[in-house]
Design an enzyme around this catalytic site. Structure first.
Site, PDB file in Angstrom:
ATOM      1  N   TYR A 116      -2.446  54.305  17.501  1.00 25.18           N
ATOM      2  CA  TYR A 116      -3.201  53.221  18.272  1.00 25.18           C
ATOM      3  C   TYR A 116      -3.347  54.235  19.236  1.00 25.18           C
ATOM      4  CZ  TYR A 116      -2.003  49.024  16.175  1.00 25.18           C
ATOM      5  OH  TYR A 116      -2.229  47.524  15.754  1.00 25.18           O
ATOM      6  N   TYR A 155       2.864  51.255  10.652  1.00 26.38           N
ATOM      7  CA  TYR A 155       3.668  51.695  11.140  1.00 26.38           C
ATOM      8  C   TYR A 155       4.682  51.662  11.812  1.00 26.38           C
ATOM      9  CZ  TYR A 155       0.863  49.161  15.114  1.00 26.38           C
ATOM     10  OH  TYR A 155       1.278  47.509  15.481  1.00 26.38           O
ATOM     11  N   ARG A 165       5.806  47.551  10.746  1.00 29.71           N
ATOM     12  CA  ARG A 165       4.566  46.612  10.574  1.00 29.71           C
ATOM     13  C   ARG A 165       3.073  46.899   9.177  1.00 29.71           C
ATOM     14  NH1 ARG A 165       1.814  43.631  13.991  1.00 29.71           N
ATOM     15  NH2 ARG A 165       1.880  42.040  11.949  1.00 29.71           N
ATOM     16  N   HIS A 168      -3.042  46.454   9.157  1.00 30.99           N
ATOM     17  CA  HIS A 168      -3.523  45.173  10.148  1.00 30.99           C
ATOM     18  C   HIS A 168      -4.715  45.642  11.683  1.00 30.99           C
ATOM     19  CE1 HIS A 168      -0.434  45.976  12.733  1.00 30.99           C
ATOM     20  NE2 HIS A 168      -1.324  45.476  13.883  1.00 30.99           N
ATOM     21  N   HIS A 170      -6.598  43.871  14.371  1.00 32.44           N
ATOM     22  CA  HIS A 170      -6.579  42.657  15.654  1.00 32.44           C
ATOM     23  C   HIS A 170      -7.657  42.250  15.920  1.00 32.44           C
ATOM     24  CE1 HIS A 170      -2.647  43.755  16.993  1.00 32.44           C
ATOM     25  NE2 HIS A 170      -2.567  44.286  16.739  1.00 32.44           N
TER      26      HIS A 170
END
Lengths: 251, 190
Positions: A116, A155, A165, A168, A170
């Site tokens: 991110y 990640y 995770r 995905h 959000h």
């Protein structure tokens, strides 16, 4: 406005009502497999709030919040981001199948390497100078939205030993009323990490859990350019209202 | 029509909500310089009393006349009484777990049962570790008469009502949100 006029308006206000939040579809706030819930989930049961004017209205945020390229995360910089280009599209409807038109959809995600663009994300995967991972769109009159982005990477995180995770995106949705506000995550089909992920698995009902998984949509691919996934979102529906059978609401 | 669809489950915003949900003008329910504007500030704490530095607070409220610019207000949608009034605010928490919203006092609202709701803000709290948003309400400390007859406040255990009351602060109001522990804030199911 004086209290008298408020009283006058108050008698028999015909408010639409939304169905109560579906406690079986949503994850329990205290889901210890997801460690951060332990110190943060309230321990008292929630108080009942009968829906009133503040709850059955909500911000109707429009095109003023959008830039021209907000829906295309692959074109927000001079260069192209790394990774597999994908279209993510779908319909936003309420629980009765009615389209939720002209509502703001906000997304954010990791880049193709699973990183991110956030100061707290420090795991050693590369940032992409051409990818912010942030998008916005409005649904059209049929409740449809469409983004172009890249497939996010998985990640690691520190929840448990060797935790990863699943990939995905959000999603944040306003709907047309405070009651319909929803933040969720879209997952990808056939992801081996999905079944191991305490956040996804916090949704206990398997059918509800599956509603967070997008469908590969070959018909929506862009030939020689991008693969496509369809992700339909369902917000709370309404109870029957006094408006339901009759004229449109002046009454 | 008529088909009943299952709702999409909620999930946490995760620790990186700021990249997706931060708006530069988020905290401004009204523009700076609006007559009567004040700051609502507060700190979000967890069960250990520690600051929650990766949360987001959103607010929604009526305008100073108690009206909503929304088609489902049965009195009719009406443009806000104040120029630039958005009704909606959004603030991520900072390194101390604090959020801030610049707003004005909403008017009282007619209640469907014939009473009057005291002026209030409805708040949503999102954060890492919160799998679904939390909903609470902020009431004004200088409205004891209106608060005493507010149908929502009256439905809350008397010994917990004070968790919904803001406190006076130098530039407005202070409203701390305690997710757990002693004096846990009252959260609502809507």
């Amino acid at each position: 406005m004086t209290h008298d006029t408020v009283h006058q308006a108050g008698g028999g206000l015909p408010l639409p009502r939304y169905r109560r939040d579906d406690v079986d579809a949503h994850p329990p706030l205290l889901s210890p497999g997801y460690r951060s819930t332990v110190a943060r989930a309230p321990r008292r049961p929630p108080a009942h709030l009968p829906q009133r004017l503040t709850e059955i209205t909500g911000p109707l945020l429009g095109a003023g919040r959008l830039g021209d390229l907000d829906h295309d995360l692959t074109r927000q910089h001079d260069g192209e981001p790394q990774g597999q280009r994908i279209v993510v599209h779908g319909r936003v409807r309420d629980g009765d199948g009615r389209p939720v038109a002209h509502t703001l959809v906000e997304i954010w995600q990791a880049n193709a390497a699973g990183r991110y663009r956030h100061a707290s994300d420090t795991w050693p995967a590369p940032l992409d100078p051409h990818f912010d991972g942030v998008g916005r769109a409005l649904t059209d009159e049929h409740g449809r939205y469409r983004f172009v982005t890249v497939r996010p990477g998985a990640y690691p995180w520190h929840n448990h030993d060797n935790a990863w995770r699943p990939a995905h995106i959000h999603f944040s949705l306003f709907g047309r009323a405070f009651t319909q506000r929803l933040v969720t995550q879209m997952y990808f089909p056939d992801d081996p990490l999905f079944a191991r992920d305490p956040i996804a698995q916090s949704v206990r009902d398997p059918a509800a859990r599956q509603r967070m998984v997008a469908r590969y949509d070959h018909a929506a691919t862009m030939p020689e350019w991008a693969l496509a996934y369809e992700f339909d979102i369902v917000l709370r529906g309404r109870e029957g209202t006094p408006f339901e059978d009759g004229a449109d609401g002046d009454g | 029509m008529g088909e009943r669809l299952g709702v999409t489950p909620a999930q946490t915003v995760g620790p990186y909500l700021r990249i997706g949900l931060r708006w530069p003008d988020g905290p401004y329910v009204v523009p700076e310089g609006t007559p009567g504007a004040f700051w609502v500030r507060g700190r979000i704490t967890d069960g250990a009393g520690g600051p929650v530095t990766d949360a987001l607070v959103e607010s929604w409220q009526a305008d100073p006349d108690g009206r909503f610019d929304h088609p489902d207000d049965p009195r009719g949608a009406r443009p806000p009484a104040l120029a630039g009034f958005r009704g909606f605010g959004r603030s991520e928490t900072d390194g101390q777990g604090c959020y801030r919203l610049l707003t004005v006092r909403p008017g009282p609202l007619p209640d469907p049962d014939g009473g009057v709701e005291a002026p209030h803000l409805t708040l949503s709290v999102f954060g890492r570790g919160l799998l679904h948003r939390l909903v609470t309400r902020l009431y004004f400390p200088d409205e004891p008469a209106a608060n005493a007859v507010d149908p929502v406040l009256r439905g809350v255990d008397a010994d917990r009502r004070d968790t919904l009351l803001a406190a006076p602060a130098p530039d407005g109001l202070r409203f701390d949100i305690r997710l757990q522990g002693d004096r846990e804030t009252v959260f609502f199911a809507v």
